[in-house]
Scaffold this motif. Structure first.
Motif, PDB file in Angstrom:
ATOM      1  N   ASN A  99      -8.189 -49.694  -5.416  1.00 30.96           N
ATOM      2  CA  ASN A  99      -8.932 -50.560  -4.489  1.00 30.96           C
ATOM      3  C   ASN A  99     -10.435 -50.310  -4.577  1.00 30.96           C
ATOM      4  N   THR A 111      -7.634 -54.926   1.752  1.00 34.58           N
ATOM      5  CA  THR A 111      -7.962 -53.820   2.663  1.00 34.58           C
ATOM      6  C   THR A 111      -9.433 -53.449   2.581  1.00 34.58           C
ATOM      7  N   ARG A 112      -9.999 -53.437   1.375  1.00 36.06           N
ATOM      8  CA  ARG A 112     -11.410 -53.089   1.231  1.00 36.06           C
ATOM      9  C   ARG A 112     -12.320 -54.126   1.879  1.00 36.06           C
ATOM     10  N   LYS A 115     -12.187 -53.799   5.634  1.00 35.77           N
ATOM     11  CA  LYS A 115     -12.891 -52.596   6.067  1.00 35.77           C
ATOM     12  C   LYS A 115     -14.396 -52.835   6.026  1.00 35.77           C
ATOM     13  N   GLU A 116     -14.889 -53.449   4.945  1.00 37.24           N
ATOM     14  CA  GLU A 116     -16.324 -53.682   4.799  1.00 37.24           C
ATOM     15  C   GLU A 116     -16.851 -54.701   5.802  1.00 37.24           C
ATOM     16  N   LEU A 120     -12.043 -52.813   9.921  1.00 38.21           N
ATOM     17  CA  LEU A 120     -10.625 -52.651  10.248  1.00 38.21           C
ATOM     18  C   LEU A 120      -9.872 -52.020   9.082  1.00 38.21           C
ATOM     19  N   THR A 121      -8.933 -51.146   9.404  1.00 34.91           N
ATOM     20  CA  THR A 121      -8.086 -50.540   8.400  1.00 34.91           C
ATOM     21  C   THR A 121      -6.725 -51.224   8.436  1.00 34.91           C
ATOM     22  N   GLN A 123      -2.827 -52.164   6.738  1.00 37.14           N
ATOM     23  CA  GLN A 123      -1.750 -51.526   5.977  1.00 37.14           C
ATOM     24  C   GLN A 123      -2.040 -51.709   4.491  1.00 37.14           C
ATOM     25  N   ARG A 124      -1.554 -50.794   3.662  1.00 30.86           N
ATOM     26  CA  ARG A 124      -1.941 -50.817   2.249  1.00 30.86           C
ATOM     27  C   ARG A 124      -1.130 -51.792   1.402  1.00 30.86           C
TER      28      ARG A 124
END
Length: 200
Positions: A99, A111-112, A115-116, A120-121, A123-124
């Motif tokens: 990622n 996910t990245r 987050k940016e 927020l985080t 689930q992968r």
């Protein structure tokens, strides 16, 4: 009394000249107020922190360039940070389990970006993301929603992307890395499964 009236008229004249001194925008340019005007207007007329940001001419040009790179028509209401972040990832090669901008898979990309842009985080995996979002109708999708794919009834979800607008979504494809595709393309139309909204 007479002096007070003159002072009021002079003040009103100054305020009006402040708004109308700006040269007309070049032909074909969409509205836009200068940042000074925007801040003055918002100071007078807006107490809502969620009110749309008024764009300056340079903002709208940058916004248009980002939208053009993504192949969408902008209404200047989309999350500009999201669009810019997606553009910054375009062309990143596909790499399963990664990622980063040196290589990413579909869920790593999503996910990245979340987050940016939103802090927020998520689930992968695409399957885990699907179980943690609010499911919405395809017709109700908005910029920033997630789109999920599977290869047929009863099959597991295998792919996820970020919906932009105009049926376009951004994703990390195994055969091209991070790109923008259309939900109307035969492959994605056939394998589209559901849309989901991340509660923010």
């Amino acid at each position: 009394m007479k002096n007070s009236l003159l002072y009021c008229l002079a003040a009103a004249s100054m305020v009006l000249s402040f708004f109308f001194e700006q040269a007309p925008a070049a032909s074909g340019t969409t509205l836009v107020a200068s940042s000074q005007q925007a801040s003055l207007l918002s100071a007078f007329f807006s107490s809502d922190d969620d009110a749309p940001r008024v764009l300056t001419p340079s903002d709208s040009v940058a916004y248009d360039k980002v939208a053009q790179r993504l192949g969408i028509e902008t209404t200047y209401t989309e999350n500009e940070s999201l669009l810019e972040t997606v553009v910054s990832w375009l062309g990143t090669p596909y790499r399963y389990g990664s990622n980063s901008k040196s290589g990413t898979d579909c869920s790593g990309f999503v996910t990245r970006v979340f987050k940016e842009v939103y802090g927020l985080t998520l689930q992968r995996s695409s399957r885990s993301m699907f179980t943690s979002v609010k499911h919405i109708d395809k017709d109700d999708m908005q910029t920033g929603d997630l789109v999920f794919f599977r290869r047929g009834p009863g099959q597991p979800i295998y792919h996820v992307g970020i919906y932009l607008k105009d049926s376009k979504f951004a994703h990390a494809a195994t055969n091209g890395g991070v790109m923008v595709s259309s939900l109307n393309q035969a492959y994605y139309s056939r394998n589209f499964y559901a849309a989901g909204r991340v509660e923010r």
